[in-house]
Write an enzyme that holds these catalytic residues in place. Structure first.
Site, PDB file in Angstrom:
ATOM      1  N   HIS A 171       0.861  -1.180   0.000  1.00  0.00           N
ATOM      2  CA  HIS A 171       0.000   0.000   0.000  1.00  0.00           C
ATOM      3  C   HIS A 171       0.894   1.226   0.000  1.00  0.00           C
ATOM      4  CE1 HIS A 171      -3.672   2.361   0.766  1.00  0.00           C
ATOM      5  NE2 HIS A 171      -2.852   3.158   1.438  1.00  0.00           N
ATOM      6  N   CYS A 172       0.756   2.061  -1.025  1.00  0.00           N
ATOM      7  CA  CYS A 172       1.620   3.229  -1.181  1.00  0.00           C
ATOM      8  C   CYS A 172       0.884   4.476  -0.687  1.00  0.00           C
ATOM      9  CB  CYS A 172       2.042   3.405  -2.637  1.00  0.00           C
ATOM     10  SG  CYS A 172       3.181   4.786  -2.903  1.00  0.00           S
ATOM     11  N   PRO A 173       1.323   5.081   0.411  1.00  0.00           N
ATOM     12  CA  PRO A 173       0.647   6.298   0.894  1.00  0.00           C
ATOM     13  C   PRO A 173       0.872   7.495  -0.011  1.00  0.00           C
ATOM     14  CG  PRO A 173       2.607   5.864   2.204  1.00  0.00           C
ATOM     15  CD  PRO A 173       2.443   4.683   1.289  1.00  0.00           C
TER      16      PRO A 173
ATOM     17  N   GLY B   2      -1.763   7.077  -2.549  1.00  0.00           N
ATOM     18  CA  GLY B   2      -3.067   6.927  -1.927  1.00  0.00           C
ATOM     19  C   GLY B   2      -3.840   5.722  -2.410  1.00  0.00           C
TER      20      GLY B   2
END
Length: 231
Positions: free
Chosen positions: A95-97, A100
């Site tokens: 999951h890449c912040p 998003g």
């Protein structure tokens, strides 16, 4: 060149952010009840809990499928449940912040193109700033040149500290693409001896760097399954 790279970076960023990463729809009440009944029937005794894993044979190697208690289903191979998005994602990478969104089966190629093009853009801007300061410093004091162009100095510092992390990330994902691995599999050591056990062969690798790259980046984009029941 910088403008072309910038628009390409933004295009890849938007595609990564707004593309379905490969979310699997949760089981309906009837589907979950049928699966629970099937699991209960496989229990060997009353005091032993029913099995929550299944094994499938992939390229001659047994792969365990874990049961997702949230989505009420056995996760397909390479699928993991994202704790941030609260969804099971096919070929879950991470999951890449920064974008998003999860990075999975349907948007990994866009994410890889994003970080690769961002590396080229950062390196190009860094080279241009160094060339600009070098040309302006000819025939004069270099320190005075830096005082005259504080914006260029700030840009140089930002690019210098950013380029190493971005290039490192691009190199790491290039290794993953060439090996047909995911970040999740590499961190967990699914196909290596990182856990202290015996190393196992990656059943998803095609034993060729070119074939692995084509399989990960150039294959047909699978359809979204979010509205599979509607379709």
């Amino acid at each position: 060149i910088a403008a072309i790279l910038f628009f390409f970076v933004m295009s890849c960023l938007l595609q990564t952010s707004f593309t379905d990463p490969g979310i699997l729809p949760r089981a309906t009440v009837c589907e979950a009840a049928a699966l629970e009944k099937q699991i209960d029937n496989t229990g060997s005794s009353t005091y032993r809990p029913p099995p929550r894993t299944r094994e499938v044979l992939i390229n001659g190697q047994m792969v365990k499928l874990k049961y997702c208690f949230t989505c009420k289903m056995f996760r397909p191979p390479r699928t993991s449940h994202c704790s941030v998005c609260d969804n099971c994602v096919e070929r879950f990478d991470h999951h890449c912040p920064w974008v998003g969104n999860c990075v999975g089966r349907r948007n990994y190629r866009f994410f890889y193109a994003f970080i690769l093009s961002l590396s080229f853009l950062t390196a190009f801007i860094f080279a241009c700033v160094v060339t600009h300061l070098t040309l302006r410093a000819q025939g004069s004091n270099f320190l005075s040149t830096l005082k005259e162009t504080p914006a260029s100095v700030l840009e140089l510092v930002i690019c210098f500290f950013s380029i190493w992390s971005i290039l490192g990330l691009s190199g790491f994902h290039t290794y993953l693409v060439a090996s047909n691995l995911t970040t999740n599999e590499d961190i967990k050591g699914s196909w290596s001896s990182k856990r202290g056990g015996e190393a196992s062969v990656n059943p998803y690798s095609h034993k060729s760097i070119i074939t692995n790259c084509c399989a990960v980046l150039c294959g047909p984009l699978p359809p979204s399954l979010i509205d599979r029941r509607g379709l």
